[in-house]
Design a protein around this motif. Structure first.
Motif, PDB file in Angstrom:
ATOM      1  N   TRP A 759       0.841  -1.196   0.000  1.00  0.00           N
ATOM      2  CA  TRP A 759       0.000   0.000   0.000  1.00  0.00           C
ATOM      3  C   TRP A 759       0.878   1.249   0.000  1.00  0.00           C
ATOM      4  CZ3 TRP A 759       0.132   3.858   3.702  1.00  0.00           C
ATOM      5  CH2 TRP A 759      -0.779   4.906   3.519  1.00  0.00           C
ATOM      6  N   ASN A1230      -4.261  -2.585  -0.589  1.00  0.00           N
ATOM      7  CA  ASN A1230      -5.152  -1.430  -0.610  1.00  0.00           C
ATOM      8  C   ASN A1230      -4.529  -0.330  -1.471  1.00  0.00           C
ATOM      9  OD1 ASN A1230      -6.656   0.850   0.002  1.00  0.00           O
ATOM     10  ND2 ASN A1230      -6.949   0.261   2.141  1.00  0.00           N
ATOM     11  N   THR A1231      -5.296   0.240  -2.372  1.00  0.00           N
ATOM     12  CA  THR A1231      -4.783   1.308  -3.237  1.00  0.00           C
ATOM     13  C   THR A1231      -5.395   2.656  -2.886  1.00  0.00           C
ATOM     14  OG1 THR A1231      -6.493   0.823  -4.881  1.00  0.00           O
ATOM     15  CG2 THR A1231      -4.346  -0.269  -5.155  1.00  0.00           C
ATOM     16  N   TYR A1235      -5.143   4.603   4.299  1.00  0.00           N
ATOM     17  CA  TYR A1235      -5.030   3.171   4.564  1.00  0.00           C
ATOM     18  C   TYR A1235      -6.188   2.712   5.436  1.00  0.00           C
ATOM     19  CZ  TYR A1235      -3.163  -1.363   5.907  1.00  0.00           C
ATOM     20  OH  TYR A1235      -2.999  -2.702   6.120  1.00  0.00           O
TER      21      TYR A1235
END
Length: 1493
Positions: A759, A1230-1231, A1235
């Protein structure tokens, strides 16, 4: 054995001594041999010592050899006891002792041996071990009350008795010199102490009252014996020596009669040097604390007498007489240098001696007159005079005589119209400071007028000023103008009062009495100041005229002046309409306005920006040589990098012009422990320590959004590279597919952490995250990440970095400054903040010669590590130079730089040269980048054209030399990197280690068990496990795998071994873990890979593996055999650290070695082998094969290297470094910009730092009714505060994990869970060895007050939190010592600790506490919790002053006790961080304000 020998000739022919001297291999472990040698030496001291050359060449090396090999068996205390007995004999009447001369020689040689042994011990062992060695050995049936400390005290007293009671003459001269040297060595133990900032045992002994009285006795004796000789001895150059008492503060006149030989003068010079060294140690040993020697000396009043109108102590009377003699006998340069040293280096000389007009008359004015009246007077004499005048002006020691000398010196200079700007600057500074001094005290107006005229006259002789002098003039103008305006307002108020019938200032003056010439009484100016008011105007106008003249006469050649004035423009505002200076101010303002419309004011050094065209592109850089400061060319190259960073980053707040001056003045300031800011160009992280930094950035984004900002703003502000390399371990080896299996397990264990880091790779700008399986961060840094020179928006500047790993220094080998730091410092740099560092000393390490064909860079670095560890370079820079450097490749240099932490330096720097540029080409860097790199480095003098050219060598603090042609194959161990062992002595050394007591070089094995052998079966075949059996053999660590020569060397050795039919036992865990994929390519290209694989050296992973303890399990059969026989099994690895327990729990002995020797010892199967005489194996024909038969030469290796290591390999590997790992590519990370923290995660958690944070600053409230969470002692380390090891099953952290379904087997370590604040907070102070004075035994427990409950520290903190009780910690000296660790500050903050009260702090940890919003308080000098009478159970209230400033003091109230404490905010920057609640909060508010603007 030598008792019948009577002449030196016979001694030299003695059969025993000839055998010893000529022996190439001294039997280091033969106690009978050494007893014979010592007996021989003591018996024949007279003859031996009469030939000093013979002694130096033959006896001294043998003594050194004896000490090297017998540090655990010889008894120093016994020698001290004999020496004390000899001194008792010497104190008696020499006339009654026929053997007096023999006793003198015996005493001298005993003291010589004692001194060398102590020196050896304090450089290699802790002070506790030194004390232990001083205890007198007794037989088992005897009892002795003598302790090591007692013997040291007796030794100190005996040395004093030699110096006091033994008359100094030709016979005793050497003994006196040796006594001085020994005293100096004993004092120097402070530098080698494991707790350097606390008082050592020996220092405490020396500073006892008993010794202070002894020092006074010594001083008096010296004065009586040597000063008052009648007739006075003939004095010739240098025989008067400052030395000995704080002391031993006297001047010794050696009395050999009126006739002096050349030998006498040489003796005097030697004793002078030793006394001077001792003087400097004694008078400056503790700068802030009371020095009993110093105090006792300067407070002595055994006699008083009149000199002029002053009463001086007897000491000062004698000193004055001796100083007059000195001035009349030494030459001008010697006299001047001595006075300068006393004035500039010894504050106590100025404080105690130069305190009155008479002192100036006695000590200073004679020297100034000598300088002025010298027949060969030149600018050098003027320079020295001005330096002395400058020092005097700083301390307000001017009078009319000195003023007269000043005017004459200035006149002499101006009449000749000399061009030395440095002299002109000194003159202006001297005069300016004198004016300020006189004005502020309303001195003689005639003096004012003359100084003003002289200052005005100077403007006619200077066409431009350097920035520093200009800044000082502006500062002077600011100070004087404030006083001027204040007095002006008082005069006007007084006039108004008269008009209104209010009594004016005249009556006030009448009641003033002797007010000391102050500014005013009852708010009104005094008459003398009013009379001098016109002179104030004249001085202000004169300063402005000088500045204006510089602006108008030569503006183009000195644009720095413009930026300096723009930066301080507000100083002139009050005078824009003032009639006396309005015309000049308008001229200055016109110029400044013209320029301010064309430039952005910010950096006062913007004028240094220079444009250069490289390949058709215009690039800019700060042209440091244009500072026109001669000091720049003398700076070490590493310090020039610090200077460039400061110049480029100067903003007047974080980095000021004063900081730049400190760095330029490195030659002086390096000894003053001054702090300077450094803003590195980038940050390097590895995954274990880097996770916490990425977590903080994720948390900052959340907080920034809540505060109304755009989370897109939160990113590292400087390039930050994180390499995932610390998670893989050697679970599989010597089987097909080991690499894939190890990588698969790595992903299974660390999936959650890797997803989070991915991430970060996708979301954080300015951040590169290198996937697992790519290599070791330092090798990837060297081969790929390093820029050498940055090109940032067409601005060129040096690549520099800090890293979250101690071996970041490896990059120093490429000419890039960088070192390891803790997490908070690294995050500060990532957020664009400079780090604060002590301006370091720089040790020059000169290399000469060329490596022999059989030696490797590993052998070289092990020798350097041992040497530098003995020298003592902790906290210092080491910079390599000399012709030998040109013989080393970049990989060789990187190997040496990599082990910098092992020898204790901050960096190990190799300035860039042509070899560095060729390395950039070899590693496929862009040609355009190489070209501007070369252009820039040469332009700013950061490039060494030729290491063989001594004219390029800068100035160093000290210089040491190593001839690399003397390097031999070697290893280091068994427990420390600095314990080098030549291969030729390896077997004997290991066998001795088995017998030695448990320690760094001992295992304490019973002699009866030495030959123990334990048979075991592995894979159906029986083997035998013995002491010394190799069970781990690993080619690992970037230290060596980054170096093609040693990697290919290992491959060629393996090839020859296989071709001879040799093999490695299958139970030995062999492995190879290169630092990058490039290694795989060139090993395959050279054809050696199959041979390495046949010997078991398959590639098992790309990362930090065996070297950091990720060695994986040993076969169960091997472990059982080791444990059954209590075997000292061995690991041999090509790493950089081998501390006990680090490599593997079952390898008690671990040796660092080159990859070639790793293979060799795997083939041998044991370290207990002498390769010179024992075969490594047998070939196919049953013939013995020796190591020399398969060892490749250096030329052979280089031939293969030149063919097989090519740029295309680097291009192939690094072109796919971010995407080449399929497992990494398949991770679903996760992009989102923010976060999504998983509340169930036990590895990654959103920390609560920013809860309830607002955009506005809250006022700093007093800390009221706080309780002490802990009451600690001295030397609390960061590991005590925040351990990184395993999680105990009965700890609060374990309870937390179990509640979340984590089984104990999956606890992992605190270090691996740095991304979870809940676990790290519970782990704060969880070290089982922490000593809390509230508790009866060590451990992570404390008492809740006032309930008295005994609780785990975390549980107690939670209870206090429920009660809304703030917490403090009481502690002793050196709080926070050890490696920098961010959680050692974050943990206490999250426990609720608001302040810490300590006796002293480790520098970086104190900064980290402020970075987390914890107030560091320090007891005043001489105070502690115990001395104040604190029990820790009190209720504490800490006053917070309404206006905080650096270095301020405050009051602490504790149940009726009130004491003063220093608030350790040392800079305005630190204060600003604290006001914001910490550095992260500060940066959030700064970024928020900037984004809204």
């Amino acid at each position: 054995m030598g008792s019948s020998i009577s002449t030196l000739k016979n001694i030299k022919e003695n059969e025993f001594l000839l055998k010893v001297v000529s022996s190439s291999s001294i039997p280091s472990t033969d106690s009978q041999f050494w007893n014979q040698f010592l007996s021989f030496a003591f018996t024949n001291l007279d003859e031996i010592c009469s030939d000093s050359k013979f002694m130096e060449e033959n006896i001294v090396p043998l003594l050194s050899k004896w000490m090297d090999n017998n540090t655990t068996s010889f008894n120093l205390g016994s020698l001290i006891q004999v020496f004390i007995q000899k001194v008792e004999i010497l104190k008696k009447d020499p006339q009654k002792n026929q053997n007096y001369k023999i006793v003198i020689w015996h005493s001298y040689n005993l003291l010589f041996m004692i001194r060398n042994m102590i020196k050896y011990l304090i450089e290699t062992l802790t002070e506790d071990n030194l004390v232990k060695h001083c205890k007198v050995a007794v037989s088992e049936n005897e009892k002795s009350d003598d302790t090591g400390i007692g013997m040291l005290e007796n030794l100190l007293n005996a040395i004093m008795e030699v110096l006091v009671d033994v008359k100094l003459d030709d016979n005793t001269y050497n003994l006196h010199v040796e006594a001085c040297k020994t005293f100096l060595v004993l004092l120097s133990v402070q530098m080698f102490s494991a707790k350097p900032s606390s008082k050592s045992i020996i220092y405490t002994l020396v500073m006892q009252k008993k010794c202070s009285i002894h020092a006074l006795l010594f001083t008096k004796t010296l004065l009586n014996n040597f000063i008052h000789q009648v007739p006075a001895p003939a004095v010739s150059g240098g025989s008067l020596v400052f030395g000995l008492a704080s002391g031993i503060w006297s001047v010794i006149t050696l009395g050999y009669g009126n006739k002096k030989t050349e030998e006498d003068i040489i003796k005097e010079a030697i004793l002078a040097r030793e006394c001077l060294l001792l003087l400097l140690v004694l008078t400056n040993h503790c700068t802030k604390e009371i020095n009993p020697y110093r105090e006792a000396l300067f407070q002595c009043s055994d006699s008083e007498s009149e000199i002029g109108d002053q009463n001086l102590t007897g000491f000062k009377i004698e000193f004055a007489k001796l100083y007059r003699t000195l001035c009349s006998t030494l030459n001008d340069d010697q006299t001047t240098l001595l006075l300068y040293m006393l004035l500039h280096q010894n504050q106590h000389f100025k404080t105690f001696v130069l305190s009155r007009t008479t002192d100036l008359q006695e000590f200073v004015i004679p020297v100034l007159r000598i300088l002025y009246n010298s027949p060969d007077r030149n600018s050098h004499h003027i320079y020295m005079a001005l330096i002395i005048l400058l020092v005097l002006s700083e301390d307000n020691l001017f009078n009319s005589v000195i003023h007269d000398i000043t005017i004459k010196n200035v006149t002499w200079y101006t009449e000749r119209n000399l061009s030395e700007i440095s002299l002109g600057g000194l003159i202006i500074l001297v005069i300016a400071r004198t004016i300020h001094f006189n004005m502020s005290r309303s001195r003689d107006r005639f003096l004012h007028t003359n100084l003003c005229a002289t200052l005005a006259n100077m403007s006619n002789y200077f066409k431009h000023l350097n920035t520093y002098v200009c800044q000082k003039l502006v500062n002077l103008f600011e100070k004087l103008s404030k006083k001027y305006l204040k007095i002006q307002s008082q005069i006007e108020a007084s006039k108004l009062g008269k008009q209104n019938g209010v009594e004016g200032f005249e009556s006030s003056v009448k009641t003033d009495g002797d007010a000391g010439g102050g500014e005013s009484v009852n708010g009104t100016p005094q008459t003398d100041l009013i009379q001098d008011f016109p002179i104030f105007e004249e001085v202000l106008r004169t300063i402005l005229e000088i500045i204006n003249a510089c602006l108008t006469k030569n503006l183009a050649s000195n644009p720095n002046l413009i930026y300096t004035l723009l930066y301080n423009r507000k100083v002139f505002d009050p005078f824009l309409t003032h009639p006396s200076v309005q015309d000049i101010i308008i001229n200055i303002e016109t110029v400044l306005t013209y320029f301010s419309n064309r430039i952005e004011v910010g950096n006062p050094f913007c004028s240094l920006l220079k444009t250069v065209n490289v390949n058709g592109e215009d690039l800019q850089y700060y042209d440091l040589p244009q500072l026109n400061d001669p000091r720049y060319d003398q700076l070490p190259f590493s310090i020039r990098v610090l200077l460039e960073s400061a110049v480029r980053s100067c903003d007047g707040f974080h980095v000021t012009q004063a900081d730049i001056e400190k760095i330029l003045d490195w030659k002086v300031q390096q000894h003053n422990k001054v702090e300077v800011p450094f803003r590195p160009s980038r940050v390097l992280l590895q995954d274990l320590t880097g996770v916490a930094a990425v977590v903080d950035f994720a948390a900052m984004r959340d907080a920034f959004k809540k505060l109304g900002g755009d989370p897109n703003v939160i990113n590292p502000l400087c390039p930050s590279d994180l390499v995932i390399d610390h998670s893989v371990q050697v679970d599989f080896s010597r089987i097909a597919g080991s690499l894939k299996k190890n990588e698969q397990l790595e992903f299974e264990r660390n999936k959650e952490r890797f997803e989070f880091l991915k991430w970060g790779a996708n979301s954080l700008q300015n951040t590169t995250i290198v996937p697992p399986g790519s290599g070791i961060c330092h090798q990837v840094n060297l081969e790929y990440l390093a820029r050498m020179v940055f090109n940032n928006n067409k601005l060129l500047y040096p690549d520099s970095l800090v890293g979250l790993d101690s071996h970041t220094t490896m990059i120093n080998g490429l000419g890039i400054v960088g070192w390891g730091v803790g997490g908070i410092e690294a995050e500060a740099v990532m957020l664009g903040q400079p780090i604060c560092m002590v301006l370091p000393e720089v040790i020059g390490y000169r290399l000469v010669g060329k490596l022999p064909s059989f030696a490797t860079s590993t052998d070289l670095v092990l020798q350097i590590t041992k040497h530098l560890r003995q020298i003592g370079v902790v906290g210092k820079f080491v910079e390599f130079f000399g012709p030998g450097v040109s013989e080393l490749s970049i990989a060789d240099r990187a190997t040496i730089a990599n082990m910098c932490p092992e020898y204790g330096a901050t960096i190990a720097f190799f300035p860039p040269d042509e070899t560095a540029l060729k390395y950039l080409e070899q590693t496929d860097r862009q040609s355009s980048a190489i070209q501007y790199t070369q252009t820039y480095l040469k332009a700013v003098k950061l490039f060494r054209k030729d290491y063989r050219d001594a004219s390029e060598d800068p100035t160093f603090t000290e210089v040491f030399e190593l001839d690399i042609s003397t390097i031999t194959p070697s290893l280091s161990g068994p427990k420390r990197p600095q314990d080098r062992v030549p291969v030729s002595e390896m077997k004997a050394d290991f066998e001795q280690c088995l017998l030695n007591k448990v320690g760094f070089k001992g295992f304490g094995i019973n002699p009866d068990s030495i030959t123990r052998a334990v048979p075991f079966v592995f894979d159906g075949q029986e083997y035998v496990m013995k002491h010394g059996s190799v069970v781990i053999s690993a080619i690992t660590s970037c230290t060596n795998t980054s170096n093609p020569s040693v990697m290919l060397g290992a491959g060629l050795l393996a090839k020859k071994a296989v071709e001879k039919g040799l093999s490695v036992a299958p139970y030995i865990k062999t492995s190879m873990s290169p630092g990058s994929g490039v290694v795989t390519y060139y090993l395959q290209e050279s054809g050696v890979t199959p041979f390495l694989q046949q010997l078991g050296f398959d590639i098992v992973g790309y990362g930090c593996m065996t070297c950091i303890g990720n060695s994986g399990p040993l076969p169960q059969e091997v472990v059982e055999a080791i444990e059954k026989g209590d075997i000292v099994a061995c690991g041999v690895l090509s790493g950089n650290r081998n501390f006990e327990g680090r490599v593997h729990p079952n390898t008690r002995a671990n040796y660092l070695a080159s990859p070639l020797l790793v293979v060799a010892y795997a083939l041998a199967g044991t370290v207990a082998i002498d390769f010179e005489v024992e075969p490594i194996g047998v070939d196919f024909e049953g013939k013995n094969v020796f190591l020399r038969d398969i060892w490749p030469s250096r030329d052979e290796i280089l031939e293969v290297q030149q063919k097989c290591v090519i740029p295309a390999m680097f291009k192939e590997v690094y072109s796919r470094i971010k995407t080449g790992n399929e497992r990494w590519n398949s991770l679903k990370a996760n992009t989102d910009l923010l976060y999504n923290f998983d509340p169930k995660s036990t590895y990654i958690k959103n920390p609560p730092y920013f809860e309830n944070m607002s955009t506005e600053l809250s006022p700093i409230a007093p800390i009221t009714n706080a309780r002490a969470l802990l009451f600690l002692g001295d030397s609390v380390t960061t590991d005590h505060i925040s351990p990184a090891g395993s999680i105990a099953r009965n700890s609060p952290a374990a309870k937390y994990l179990i509640e979340r379904g984590v089984a104990p087997a999956q606890f992992n370590s605190y270090g691996s869970r740095r991304g979870n604040d809940a676990i790290m907070t519970r782990g704060t102070f969880a070290n089982i060895r922490i000593v809390n004075k509230f508790m009866s035994k060590p451990g992570p427990m404390t008492i809740h007050i006032p309930s008295g409950q005994e609780l785990p520290i975390f549980d107690a903190a939670q209870l206090y939190k429920q009660e809304n009780t703030p917490l403090i910690i009481l502690t002793g000296k050196d709080y926070g010592c050890g490696s920098s660790r961010d959680w050692a500050a974050k943990g206490p903050y999250l426990l609720g600790v608001r302040a810490i009260i300590a006796e002293s702090y480790e520098r970086i940890h104190r900064s980290n506490l402020i970075g987390m919003g914890i107030m560091p308080l320090q007891f005043t000098d001489g105070q502690s919790a115990e001395s104040i009478g604190l029990t820790g159970r009190e209720s504490f209230t800490i006053d917070i002053p309404p206006k905080l400033s650096p270095g301020q003091k405050t009051l602490v109230h504790a149940d009726g006790k009130t004491f003063e404490a220093i608030i350790r905010f040392d800079t305005e920057v630190e204060l600003e961080y604290f006001k914001n609640g910490g550095i992260l909060h500060y940066m959030l508010r700064q970024l928020l304000a900037k984004s809204k603007k």
